[in-house]
Design a protein around this motif. Structure first.
Motif, PDB file in Angstrom:
ATOM      1  N   LYS A 151       0.843  -1.184   0.000  1.00 42.80           N
ATOM      2  CA  LYS A 151       0.000   0.000   0.000  1.00 42.80           C
ATOM      3  C   LYS A 151       0.884   1.242   0.000  1.00 42.80           C
ATOM      4  O   LYS A 151       2.006   1.218   0.499  1.00 42.80           O
ATOM      5  CB  LYS A 151      -0.915   0.019   1.225  1.00 42.80           C
ATOM      6  N   ALA A 152       0.348   2.336  -0.548  1.00 39.37           N
ATOM      7  CA  ALA A 152       1.086   3.592  -0.570  1.00 39.37           C
ATOM      8  C   ALA A 152       0.111   4.742  -0.375  1.00 39.37           C
ATOM      9  O   ALA A 152      -1.001   4.746  -0.921  1.00 39.37           O
ATOM     10  CB  ALA A 152       1.838   3.761  -1.878  1.00 39.37           C
ATOM     11  N   LEU A 153       0.544   5.731   0.396  1.00 35.54           N
ATOM     12  CA  LEU A 153      -0.312   6.867   0.723  1.00 35.54           C
ATOM     13  C   LEU A 153      -0.504   7.795  -0.474  1.00 35.54           C
ATOM     14  O   LEU A 153       0.476   8.215  -1.108  1.00 35.54           O
ATOM     15  CB  LEU A 153       0.290   7.661   1.875  1.00 35.54           C
ATOM     16  N   ILE A 154      -1.752   8.127  -0.748  1.00 35.20           N
ATOM     17  CA  ILE A 154      -2.022   9.142  -1.770  1.00 35.20           C
ATOM     18  C   ILE A 154      -2.085  10.525  -1.144  1.00 35.20           C
ATOM     19  O   ILE A 154      -2.157  11.530  -1.856  1.00 35.20           O
ATOM     20  CB  ILE A 154      -3.341   8.835  -2.513  1.00 35.20           C
ATOM     21  N   SER A 155      -2.018  10.570   0.178  1.00 29.44           N
ATOM     22  CA  SER A 155      -2.100  11.850   0.891  1.00 29.44           C
ATOM     23  C   SER A 155      -0.742  12.344   1.363  1.00 29.44           C
ATOM     24  O   SER A 155      -0.644  13.444   1.918  1.00 29.44           O
ATOM     25  CB  SER A 155      -3.041  11.720   2.096  1.00 29.44           C
ATOM     26  N   LYS A 189       5.678  14.820  -5.525  1.00 32.71           N
ATOM     27  CA  LYS A 189       4.802  13.709  -5.904  1.00 32.71           C
ATOM     28  C   LYS A 189       4.209  13.094  -4.651  1.00 32.71           C
ATOM     29  O   LYS A 189       4.692  13.340  -3.539  1.00 32.71           O
ATOM     30  CB  LYS A 189       5.593  12.652  -6.679  1.00 32.71           C
ATOM     31  N   THR A 190       3.184  12.271  -4.805  1.00 34.10           N
ATOM     32  CA  THR A 190       2.677  11.497  -3.681  1.00 34.10           C
ATOM     33  C   THR A 190       3.467  10.195  -3.598  1.00 34.10           C
ATOM     34  O   THR A 190       4.090   9.757  -4.570  1.00 34.10           O
ATOM     35  CB  THR A 190       1.188  11.168  -3.846  1.00 34.10           C
ATOM     36  N   MET A 191       3.411   9.573  -2.436  1.00 30.89           N
ATOM     37  CA  MET A 191       4.084   8.289  -2.299  1.00 30.89           C
ATOM     38  C   MET A 191       3.458   7.252  -3.227  1.00 30.89           C
ATOM     39  O   MET A 191       4.158   6.376  -3.762  1.00 30.89           O
ATOM     40  CB  MET A 191       4.025   7.815  -0.847  1.00 30.89           C
ATOM     41  N   TYR A 192       2.174   7.360  -3.451  1.00 27.38           N
ATOM     42  CA  TYR A 192       1.512   6.441  -4.381  1.00 27.38           C
ATOM     43  C   TYR A 192       2.002   6.660  -5.809  1.00 27.38           C
ATOM     44  O   TYR A 192       2.221   5.694  -6.553  1.00 27.38           O
ATOM     45  CB  TYR A 192       0.002   6.623  -4.310  1.00 27.38           C
ATOM     46  N   ASP A 193       2.216   7.916  -6.200  1.00 25.22           N
ATOM     47  CA  ASP A 193       2.777   8.195  -7.525  1.00 25.22           C
ATOM     48  C   ASP A 193       4.128   7.518  -7.688  1.00 25.22           C
ATOM     49  O   ASP A 193       4.428   6.943  -8.749  1.00 25.22           O
ATOM     50  CB  ASP A 193       2.940   9.699  -7.737  1.00 25.22           C
ATOM     51  N   LEU A 194       4.946   7.598  -6.647  1.00 23.84           N
ATOM     52  CA  LEU A 194       6.256   6.960  -6.706  1.00 23.84           C
ATOM     53  C   LEU A 194       6.117   5.446  -6.809  1.00 23.84           C
ATOM     54  O   LEU A 194       6.787   4.805  -7.626  1.00 23.84           O
ATOM     55  CB  LEU A 194       7.081   7.321  -5.467  1.00 23.84           C
ATOM     56  N   ALA A 195       5.253   4.878  -6.000  1.00 24.70           N
ATOM     57  CA  ALA A 195       5.067   3.427  -5.996  1.00 24.70           C
ATOM     58  C   ALA A 195       4.647   2.918  -7.363  1.00 24.70           C
ATOM     59  O   ALA A 195       5.116   1.864  -7.825  1.00 24.70           O
ATOM     60  CB  ALA A 195       4.042   3.039  -4.944  1.00 24.70           C
ATOM     61  N   ASN A 206      -5.439   6.188   2.092  1.00 27.67           N
ATOM     62  CA  ASN A 206      -5.347   7.426   2.866  1.00 27.67           C
ATOM     63  C   ASN A 206      -5.055   7.147   4.331  1.00 27.67           C
ATOM     64  O   ASN A 206      -4.926   8.075   5.128  1.00 27.67           O
ATOM     65  CB  ASN A 206      -6.647   8.223   2.752  1.00 27.67           C
ATOM     66  N   GLU A 207      -4.961   5.880   4.664  1.00 24.19           N
ATOM     67  CA  GLU A 207      -4.764   5.484   6.058  1.00 24.19           C
ATOM     68  C   GLU A 207      -3.276   5.479   6.399  1.00 24.19           C
ATOM     69  O   GLU A 207      -2.497   4.690   5.848  1.00 24.19           O
ATOM     70  CB  GLU A 207      -5.354   4.095   6.301  1.00 24.19           C
ATOM     71  N   LYS A 208      -2.876   6.352   7.323  1.00 24.36           N
ATOM     72  CA  LYS A 208      -1.476   6.427   7.719  1.00 24.36           C
ATOM     73  C   LYS A 208      -1.070   5.155   8.462  1.00 24.36           C
ATOM     74  O   LYS A 208      -1.847   4.603   9.234  1.00 24.36           O
ATOM     75  CB  LYS A 208      -1.232   7.644   8.607  1.00 24.36           C
ATOM     76  N   PHE A 209       0.158   4.703   8.209  1.00 30.66           N
ATOM     77  CA  PHE A 209       0.656   3.498   8.862  1.00 30.66           C
ATOM     78  C   PHE A 209       1.003   3.757  10.324  1.00 30.66           C
ATOM     79  O   PHE A 209       0.974   2.842  11.150  1.00 30.66           O
ATOM     80  CB  PHE A 209       1.876   2.960   8.114  1.00 30.66           C
ATOM     81  N   TYR A 210       1.376   5.004  10.630  1.00 33.96           N
ATOM     82  CA  TYR A 210       1.689   5.419  11.993  1.00 33.96           C
ATOM     83  C   TYR A 210       1.017   6.759  12.248  1.00 33.96           C
ATOM     84  O   TYR A 210       0.936   7.606  11.350  1.00 33.96           O
ATOM     85  CB  TYR A 210       3.204   5.550  12.206  1.00 33.96           C
ATOM     86  N   ASP A 211       0.568   6.967  13.471  1.00 37.49           N
ATOM     87  CA  ASP A 211      -0.164   8.188  13.785  1.00 37.49           C
ATOM     88  C   ASP A 211       0.660   9.442  13.531  1.00 37.49           C
ATOM     89  O   ASP A 211       0.125  10.483  13.148  1.00 37.49           O
ATOM     90  CB  ASP A 211      -0.623   8.171  15.247  1.00 37.49           C
ATOM     91  N   THR A 212       1.973   9.344  13.757  1.00 37.72           N
ATOM     92  CA  THR A 212       2.818  10.533  13.628  1.00 37.72           C
ATOM     93  C   THR A 212       3.422  10.693  12.241  1.00 37.72           C
ATOM     94  O   THR A 212       4.229  11.588  12.025  1.00 37.72           O
ATOM     95  CB  THR A 212       3.963  10.484  14.662  1.00 37.72           C
ATOM     96  N   MET A 213       3.033   9.842  11.301  1.00 38.00           N
ATOM     97  CA  MET A 213       3.591   9.940   9.946  1.00 38.00           C
ATOM     98  C   MET A 213       3.211  11.275   9.320  1.00 38.00           C
ATOM     99  O   MET A 213       2.028  11.598   9.194  1.00 38.00           O
ATOM    100  CB  MET A 213       3.083   8.789   9.084  1.00 38.00           C
ATOM    101  N   PRO A 214       4.179  12.088   8.916  1.00 39.03           N
ATOM    102  CA  PRO A 214       3.862  13.395   8.326  1.00 39.03           C
ATOM    103  C   PRO A 214       3.306  13.230   6.911  1.00 39.03           C
ATOM    104  O   PRO A 214       3.731  12.348   6.166  1.00 39.03           O
ATOM    105  CB  PRO A 214       5.210  14.105   8.300  1.00 39.03           C
TER     106      PRO A 214
END
Length: 231
Positions: A151-155, A189-195, A206-214
């Protein structure tokens, strides 16, 4: 210019692959970065030391490991290099800007994410600046190719890229005798774009893997652009 790379992990291996520079590591030479006596004799005869050794598990809660490797090990190396005619290349992270302003420049005050990894990077940087006359600090994120997560963040947005791409920029800066602090990366870019560039099966989330993930680690790359404009 004689250069020595410390470490043969993801970054060290890629730099050696692209340059053929000498390297030492725990696996090859039995060194322990937390004990400078185990490797300081290897540093003799080199003009530039490129430290690729770090505890890189961003959200690891083991503060002692981050302290010993990412701070204390760096402090010992810097103390050894002080008053020697040698330059240190140090790899920091764009996560030092995690709670700073968007599109942060090298002159903006870094405010780290709430984890020991980025904290250890933030406190290592000024020690290098205070103690050494010749240094290059590189703030960036480089990912292994292909993308390793399903999975990769689009946010999440930033200037991150794959290790082979970013290493070319690292090498240009090192060989171009860049000094001081540089933000390093490519287009925003978004992390999803990179992936998606390396895998077709990565799931956007859109779900962060860790609460503090920027979600925004964008950087101002104008200083890097000026470096290339002068070449």
């Amino acid at each position: 210019m004689d250069r020595l790379i410390l470490g043969d992990g993801l970054l060290g291996t890629e730099l050696v692959k692209q340059t053929g520079w000498d390297y030492i590591s725990r696996k090859k030479d039995g060194i322990d970065f937390r004990n400078i006596d185990s490797y300081k004799d290897h540093l003799f005869g080199y003009d530039e030391i490129i430290n690729c050794i770090a505890c890189t598990n961003t959200y690891d809660e083991n503060k002692e490991e981050n302290w010993d490797t990412n701070y204390k090990g760096v402090v010992d190396l810097v103390d050894y290099l002080t008053d020697k005619d040698m330059k240190l290349v140090y790899f920091s992270t764009d996560y030092v800007y995690a709670k700073s302003k968007k599109n942060a420049s090298e002159k903006d005050v870094p405010i780290h994410d709430a984890n020991w990894y980025t904290y250890s990077k933030v406190i290592s940087e000024p020690y290098i600046e205070l103690r050494l006359d010749k240094y290059l600090i590189l703030r960036a994120t480089h990912k292994p190719r292909p993308f390793i997560f399903d999975k990769a963040l689009i946010s999440q947005v930033g200037n991150f890229d794959y290790i082979d791409v970013v290493s070319k920029i690292y090498i240009d800066l090192i060989e171009g005798n860049a000094q001081g602090i540089y933000n390093v990366g490519t287009e925003l870019k978004t992390m999803y774009d990179l992936a998606k560039q390396s895998r077709d099966d990565v799931v956007p989330t859109n779900e962060k893997f860790y609460d503090t993930m920027p979600l925004d680690v964008s950087m101002d790359l104008n200083k890097l652009k000026k470096f290339y404009d002068k070449k």
